[in-house]
Design a protein around this motif. Structure first.
Motif, PDB file in Angstrom:
ATOM      1  N   THR A  37      44.575  26.509  38.186  1.00 48.78           N
ATOM      2  CA  THR A  37      45.217  26.418  39.408  1.00 48.78           C
ATOM      3  C   THR A  37      43.752  26.788  40.355  1.00 48.78           C
ATOM      4  OG1 THR A  37      47.539  26.503  39.193  1.00 48.78           O
ATOM      5  CG2 THR A  37      46.294  26.921  41.608  1.00 48.78           C
ATOM      6  N   ILE A  38      42.724  26.717  40.774  1.00 48.19           N
ATOM      7  CA  ILE A  38      41.664  27.202  41.276  1.00 48.19           C
ATOM      8  C   ILE A  38      41.909  27.726  42.801  1.00 48.19           C
ATOM      9  CG2 ILE A  38      40.880  25.268  42.726  1.00 48.19           C
ATOM     10  CD1 ILE A  38      37.764  25.955  41.750  1.00 48.19           C
ATOM     11  N   SER A  39      41.479  29.208  43.226  1.00 48.01           N
ATOM     12  CA  SER A  39      41.751  30.080  43.969  1.00 48.01           C
ATOM     13  C   SER A  39      40.524  30.724  44.951  1.00 48.01           C
ATOM     14  CB  SER A  39      43.042  30.692  44.571  1.00 48.01           C
ATOM     15  OG  SER A  39      42.968  31.202  43.053  1.00 48.01           O
ATOM     16  N   ARG A  40      40.695  31.467  45.441  1.00 46.77           N
ATOM     17  CA  ARG A  40      39.584  32.298  46.306  1.00 46.77           C
ATOM     18  C   ARG A  40      40.389  33.613  46.563  1.00 46.77           C
ATOM     19  NH1 ARG A  40      41.338  29.760  49.820  1.00 46.77           N
ATOM     20  NH2 ARG A  40      39.981  28.909  51.933  1.00 46.77           N
ATOM     21  N   ASP A  41      39.453  34.601  46.343  1.00 48.37           N
ATOM     22  CA  ASP A  41      39.742  35.489  46.832  1.00 48.37           C
ATOM     23  C   ASP A  41      39.304  35.931  48.010  1.00 48.37           C
ATOM     24  OD1 ASP A  41      41.608  39.001  46.813  1.00 48.37           O
ATOM     25  OD2 ASP A  41      40.632  38.821  48.927  1.00 48.37           O
ATOM     26  N   ILE A  42      39.505  35.754  49.572  1.00 46.93           N
ATOM     27  CA  ILE A  42      38.041  35.807  50.537  1.00 46.93           C
ATOM     28  C   ILE A  42      37.660  37.526  50.812  1.00 46.93           C
ATOM     29  CG2 ILE A  42      37.621  34.643  52.937  1.00 46.93           C
ATOM     30  CD1 ILE A  42      39.946  32.712  52.812  1.00 46.93           C
ATOM     31  N   ALA A  43      38.579  38.017  50.920  1.00 49.32           N
ATOM     32  CA  ALA A  43      38.335  39.227  51.000  1.00 49.32           C
ATOM     33  C   ALA A  43      37.529  39.867  50.009  1.00 49.32           C
ATOM     34  CB  ALA A  43      39.902  40.147  51.915  1.00 49.32           C
ATOM     35  N   LYS A  44      38.001  39.423  48.810  1.00 45.83           N
ATOM     36  CA  LYS A  44      36.757  39.857  47.779  1.00 45.83           C
ATOM     37  C   LYS A  44      35.770  39.147  47.605  1.00 45.83           C
ATOM     38  CE  LYS A  44      40.942  42.945  45.810  1.00 45.83           C
ATOM     39  NZ  LYS A  44      41.636  43.002  44.353  1.00 45.83           N
ATOM     40  N   ASN A  45      35.714  37.632  48.410  1.00 44.22           N
ATOM     41  CA  ASN A  45      34.482  37.116  47.434  1.00 44.22           C
ATOM     42  C   ASN A  45      34.667  36.952  46.540  1.00 44.22           C
ATOM     43  OD1 ASN A  45      32.149  35.882  49.150  1.00 44.22           O
ATOM     44  ND2 ASN A  45      30.486  37.386  47.919  1.00 44.22           N
ATOM     45  N   THR A  46      35.588  36.891  46.077  1.00 42.83           N
ATOM     46  CA  THR A  46      36.009  35.976  44.769  1.00 42.83           C
ATOM     47  C   THR A  46      36.515  34.908  44.681  1.00 42.83           C
ATOM     48  OG1 THR A  46      35.647  38.625  44.184  1.00 42.83           O
ATOM     49  CG2 THR A  46      36.989  36.833  42.831  1.00 42.83           C
ATOM     50  N   LEU A  47      35.620  34.106  43.198  1.00 44.34           N
ATOM     51  CA  LEU A  47      36.713  32.955  42.908  1.00 44.34           C
ATOM     52  C   LEU A  47      37.776  33.041  41.803  1.00 44.34           C
ATOM     53  CD1 LEU A  47      36.326  29.395  43.179  1.00 44.34           C
ATOM     54  CD2 LEU A  47      34.242  29.303  41.158  1.00 44.34           C
ATOM     55  N   LEU A  48      38.726  32.447  41.772  1.00 44.11           N
ATOM     56  CA  LEU A  48      39.953  32.676  40.247  1.00 44.11           C
ATOM     57  C   LEU A  48      40.312  31.203  40.063  1.00 44.11           C
ATOM     58  CD1 LEU A  48      42.394  34.699  42.754  1.00 44.11           C
ATOM     59  CD2 LEU A  48      40.130  35.894  40.930  1.00 44.11           C
ATOM     60  N   LEU A  49      40.523  31.148  38.452  1.00 45.71           N
ATOM     61  CA  LEU A  49      41.031  30.422  37.977  1.00 45.71           C
ATOM     62  C   LEU A  49      42.188  30.078  36.878  1.00 45.71           C
ATOM     63  CD1 LEU A  49      40.609  26.881  37.442  1.00 45.71           C
ATOM     64  CD2 LEU A  49      39.301  27.534  35.487  1.00 45.71           C
ATOM     65  N   GLN A  50      42.878  30.368  37.760  1.00 52.05           N
ATOM     66  CA  GLN A  50      44.286  30.814  36.687  1.00 52.05           C
ATOM     67  C   GLN A  50      44.963  29.693  35.572  1.00 52.05           C
ATOM     68  OE1 GLN A  50      46.666  32.706  36.732  1.00 52.05           O
ATOM     69  NE2 GLN A  50      47.319  31.835  34.881  1.00 52.05           N
ATOM     70  N   MET A  51      44.502  29.894  34.100  1.00 55.63           N
ATOM     71  CA  MET A  51      45.005  28.711  33.467  1.00 55.63           C
ATOM     72  C   MET A  51      46.436  29.319  32.622  1.00 55.63           C
ATOM     73  SD  MET A  51      41.494  29.091  31.542  1.00 55.63           S
ATOM     74  CE  MET A  51      41.146  30.172  31.323  1.00 55.63           C
ATOM     75  N   ASN A  52      47.213  27.547  32.233  1.00 52.71           N
ATOM     76  CA  ASN A  52      48.398  27.973  32.038  1.00 52.71           C
ATOM     77  C   ASN A  52      48.155  26.919  30.639  1.00 52.71           C
ATOM     78  OD1 ASN A  52      49.191  30.280  33.837  1.00 52.71           O
ATOM     79  ND2 ASN A  52      49.901  28.553  34.938  1.00 52.71           N
ATOM     80  N   SER A  53      50.323  27.269  29.882  1.00 50.33           N
ATOM     81  CA  SER A  53      49.404  26.068  28.944  1.00 50.33           C
ATOM     82  C   SER A  53      48.914  26.086  27.998  1.00 50.33           C
ATOM     83  CB  SER A  53      50.684  24.880  29.388  1.00 50.33           C
ATOM     84  OG  SER A  53      51.622  25.540  29.960  1.00 50.33           O
ATOM     85  N   LEU A  54      47.472  26.885  28.185  1.00 45.05           N
ATOM     86  CA  LEU A  54      45.999  26.618  27.179  1.00 45.05           C
ATOM     87  C   LEU A  54      46.680  25.480  25.806  1.00 45.05           C
ATOM     88  CD1 LEU A  54      44.747  29.992  27.990  1.00 45.05           C
ATOM     89  CD2 LEU A  54      43.419  27.696  28.998  1.00 45.05           C
ATOM     90  N   LYS A  55      45.531  24.860  25.715  1.00 44.65           N
ATOM     91  CA  LYS A  55      44.959  24.348  24.466  1.00 44.65           C
ATOM     92  C   LYS A  55      44.266  24.100  23.906  1.00 44.65           C
ATOM     93  CE  LYS A  55      47.728  20.463  26.996  1.00 44.65           C
ATOM     94  NZ  LYS A  55      47.395  18.583  27.831  1.00 44.65           N
ATOM     95  N   PRO A  56      44.230  24.195  22.093  1.00 46.29           N
ATOM     96  CA  PRO A  56      43.197  24.789  21.873  1.00 46.29           C
ATOM     97  C   PRO A  56      41.547  23.209  21.833  1.00 46.29           C
ATOM     98  CG  PRO A  56      44.463  24.326  20.070  1.00 46.29           C
ATOM     99  CD  PRO A  56      45.581  23.599  21.675  1.00 46.29           C
ATOM    100  N   GLU A  57      42.124  22.829  22.989  1.00 43.22           N
ATOM    101  CA  GLU A  57      40.666  21.761  23.789  1.00 43.22           C
ATOM    102  C   GLU A  57      40.126  22.284  24.205  1.00 43.22           C
ATOM    103  OE1 GLU A  57      43.988  18.514  23.422  1.00 43.22           O
ATOM    104  OE2 GLU A  57      43.587  20.562  22.470  1.00 43.22           O
ATOM    105  N   ASP A  58      40.933  23.475  25.129  1.00 42.19           N
ATOM    106  CA  ASP A  58      40.318  24.398  26.250  1.00 42.19           C
ATOM    107  C   ASP A  58      39.390  25.194  25.747  1.00 42.19           C
ATOM    108  OD1 ASP A  58      42.075  22.816  28.138  1.00 42.19           O
ATOM    109  OD2 ASP A  58      44.223  23.899  27.624  1.00 42.19           O
ATOM    110  N   THR A  59      39.498  25.091  24.255  1.00 48.24           N
ATOM    111  CA  THR A  59      38.336  26.340  24.079  1.00 48.24           C
ATOM    112  C   THR A  59      36.553  25.733  24.625  1.00 48.24           C
ATOM    113  OG1 THR A  59      39.325  26.938  21.831  1.00 48.24           O
ATOM    114  CG2 THR A  59      36.994  27.603  21.797  1.00 48.24           C
ATOM    115  N   ALA A  60      35.680  26.656  24.951  1.00 53.04           N
ATOM    116  CA  ALA A  60      34.542  26.384  25.943  1.00 53.04           C
ATOM    117  C   ALA A  60      34.115  27.428  25.986  1.00 53.04           C
ATOM    118  CB  ALA A  60      35.100  25.475  26.522  1.00 53.04           C
TER     119      ALA A  60
END
Length: 126
Positions: free
Chosen positions: A69-92
């Motif tokens: 899930t991608i999101s942004r915190d406008i007040a903090k000028n920050t970009l976020l990426l919540q990564m759940n159910s991670l798989k070995p193929e996500d290694t990078a």
């Protein structure tokens, strides 16, 4: 010049979660778009997710839909990426990026971006 700094990477077991952050110096993210890309060893850098800053419209690669899930915190000028159910193929190494101007761009395309962070390592063990 815009400087981007990613954080939040690490080592997790398959099925675990991580949250990545990207902070900007030099300008606010709005009204520009923002994206996440990743590069595994020996592979090309590929699209993961993107978001329009003002409206919050999101885009995802098919391989991460329903898990990230991608999101942004406008007040903090920050970009976020919540990564759940991670798989070995996500290694990078994961990179955040932003375009150089406010012209419309396809945020799923790597060449749409002008500024890149240093990357943060995500490793998922089986």
């Amino acid at each position: 010049q815009v400087q981007l700094v990613e954080s939040g990477g690490g080592l997790v077991q398959a099925g675990g979660s991580l949250r990545l952050s990207c902070a900007a110096a030099g300008r606010t993210f709005g009204p520009y778009g923002m994206g996440w890309f990743r590069q595994a060893p020996g592979k090309d850098r590929t699209f993961v997710s993107a978001i329009t800053w003002n409206s919050g419209i999101t885009y995802y690669a098919e391989s991460v839909k329903g898990r990230f899930t991608i999101s942004r915190d406008i007040a903090k000028n920050t970009l976020l990426l919540q990564m759940n159910s991670l798989k070995p193929e996500d290694t990078a190494v994961y990179y955040c990026a932003t375009p150089k101007d406010i012209l419309w761009r396809d945020l799923r395309v790597q060449n749409s971006y002008a500024y890149w962070g240093q990357g943060t390592q995500v490793t998922v063990s089986s």
